[in-house]
Design a protein around this motif. Structure first.
Motif, PDB file in Angstrom:
ATOM      1  N   LEU A  81      -1.379   3.048  -5.652  1.00  0.00           N
ATOM      2  CA  LEU A  81      -0.717   4.188  -6.286  1.00  0.00           C
ATOM      3  C   LEU A  81      -1.538   5.466  -6.179  1.00  0.00           C
ATOM      4  CD1 LEU A  81       0.827   2.755  -9.601  1.00  0.00           C
ATOM      5  CD2 LEU A  81       2.039   3.566  -7.580  1.00  0.00           C
ATOM      6  N   ASN A  82      -2.883   5.306  -6.163  1.00  0.00           N
ATOM      7  CA  ASN A  82      -3.786   6.459  -6.147  1.00  0.00           C
ATOM      8  C   ASN A  82      -3.476   7.378  -7.329  1.00  0.00           C
ATOM      9  OD1 ASN A  82      -5.154   5.601  -3.805  1.00  0.00           O
ATOM     10  ND2 ASN A  82      -3.491   6.388  -2.532  1.00  0.00           N
ATOM     11  N   HIS A  83      -3.042   8.612  -7.067  1.00  0.00           N
ATOM     12  CA  HIS A  83      -2.774   9.556  -8.154  1.00  0.00           C
ATOM     13  C   HIS A  83      -1.297   9.599  -8.556  1.00  0.00           C
ATOM     14  CE1 HIS A  83      -6.860  10.912  -7.831  1.00  0.00           C
ATOM     15  NE2 HIS A  83      -6.699  11.194  -6.552  1.00  0.00           N
ATOM     16  N   ARG A  84      -0.488   8.717  -7.926  1.00  0.00           N
ATOM     17  CA  ARG A  84       0.924   8.680  -8.288  1.00  0.00           C
ATOM     18  C   ARG A  84       1.112   7.961  -9.621  1.00  0.00           C
ATOM     19  NH1 ARG A  84       3.874   5.441  -5.042  1.00  0.00           N
ATOM     20  NH2 ARG A  84       2.119   4.581  -3.887  1.00  0.00           N
ATOM     21  N   LEU A  85       2.096   8.413 -10.394  1.00  0.00           N
ATOM     22  CA  LEU A  85       2.374   7.794 -11.688  1.00  0.00           C
ATOM     23  C   LEU A  85       3.446   6.723 -11.599  1.00  0.00           C
ATOM     24  CD1 LEU A  85       2.392  10.964 -13.990  1.00  0.00           C
ATOM     25  CD2 LEU A  85       0.539   9.303 -13.668  1.00  0.00           C
ATOM     26  N   SER A 127       6.933   4.186  -5.521  1.00  0.00           N
ATOM     27  CA  SER A 127       7.814   4.925  -4.623  1.00  0.00           C
ATOM     28  C   SER A 127       9.005   4.072  -4.201  1.00  0.00           C
ATOM     29  CB  SER A 127       7.041   5.349  -3.365  1.00  0.00           C
ATOM     30  OG  SER A 127       6.681   4.200  -2.609  1.00  0.00           O
ATOM     31  N   ASP A 154       7.773   1.428  -1.940  1.00  0.00           N
ATOM     32  CA  ASP A 154       7.183   0.296  -2.661  1.00  0.00           C
ATOM     33  C   ASP A 154       8.280  -0.653  -3.137  1.00  0.00           C
ATOM     34  OD1 ASP A 154       4.683   1.479  -2.387  1.00  0.00           O
ATOM     35  OD2 ASP A 154       4.715   2.378  -4.388  1.00  0.00           O
TER      36      ASP A 154
END
Length: 236
Positions: free
Chosen positions: A99-103, A106, A109
């Motif tokens: 996810l890294n900085h995604r909340l 997607s 995904d």
């Protein structure tokens, strides 16, 4: 091509040597089974491969692009078996590390999670609560989750522990397809030498005295090391 290279690895536990001068390689598309007696360092080695434990000396080399994309299936605990989430939610959680900085997850995904549900024949139970499933069904769900983390390498630590014979046979059938049809490299800790020899193309056998064997399945069965232990399992 090497996907994992282990050179002269030595590891201690409570100041006692567990592994000593261990060297082996895993190539793209291999199916490596790690076998050995209790306390021989199998799970410790898996932790080193995951970067969760630092060896005393020696090193493990993996591609930098590979390290954060390893699918991992650990031994299940009672708490994990009772996890209160749906099958779909468990599978989708395989993307958490990416996810890294995604909340939020997607569309890509979610699409791949659905593809994994299809691949492992569990689409029909996607809304079921994970803890209500049988052991075999739970392992399929966890495999689908692990496959959401990788397209190249799966690490599995004694995945058939606690499964009945039918569920165990089903699990090995699924792993065979993942490795041979989808080209995923597999490193699996196993308690069964006969199953390892039947399924894998390479064997790493760890001994309690820090001795070890590494080679092809054919080399293992022909070796004094393999004959001694396979004969003991058949007679046991």
């Amino acid at each position: 091509m090497n996907i994992v290279l282990c050179e002269n690895l030595s590891i201690s536990f409570d100041k006692m040597p567990v592994l000593k001068n261990l060297s082996f390689t895993v190539d793209e598309g291999d199916y490596l089974c790690i076998v050995g007696e209790n306390g021989s360092g199998k799970s410790t080695l898996i932790k080193c491969l995951l970067g969760l434990k630092t060896p005393d000396c020696g090193h493990i080399i993996t591609e930098k692009s590979l390290f954060n994309h390893i699918g991992y299936l650990p031994q299940q605990t009672t708490i994990q078996r009772d996890f209160p989430a749906t099958v779909y939610e468990v599978v989708l959680s395989g993307f958490l590390n990416s996810l890294n900085h995604r909340l939020f997850f997607s569309k890509k995904d979610k699409k791949k999670a659905c593809e994994m549900l299809e691949l492992f024949n569990i689409s029909n139970i996607k809304n079921r609560c994970y803890r209500t499933l049988s052991g075999g069904q739970q392992q399929r769900v966890l495999l689908a989750r692990a496959m959401c983390s990788t397209t190249r390498l799966l690490l599995l630590d004694e995945p058939v522990t606690g499964l009945d014979p039918l569920a165990t046979a089903d699990f090995y059938s699924v792993m065979r397809e993942i490795n041979r049809k989808h080209g995923i490299t597999v490193i699996m800790v196993s308690h069964s030498l006969n199953a390892a020899v039947s399924e894998a193309n390479k064997i790493l056998h760890l001994g309690e005295d820090c001795s070890y064997f590494f080679g092809s399945t054919a080399e293992y069965t022909a070796s004094d090391f393999g004959k001694r232990f396979l004969g003991g399992e058949k007679n046991g």
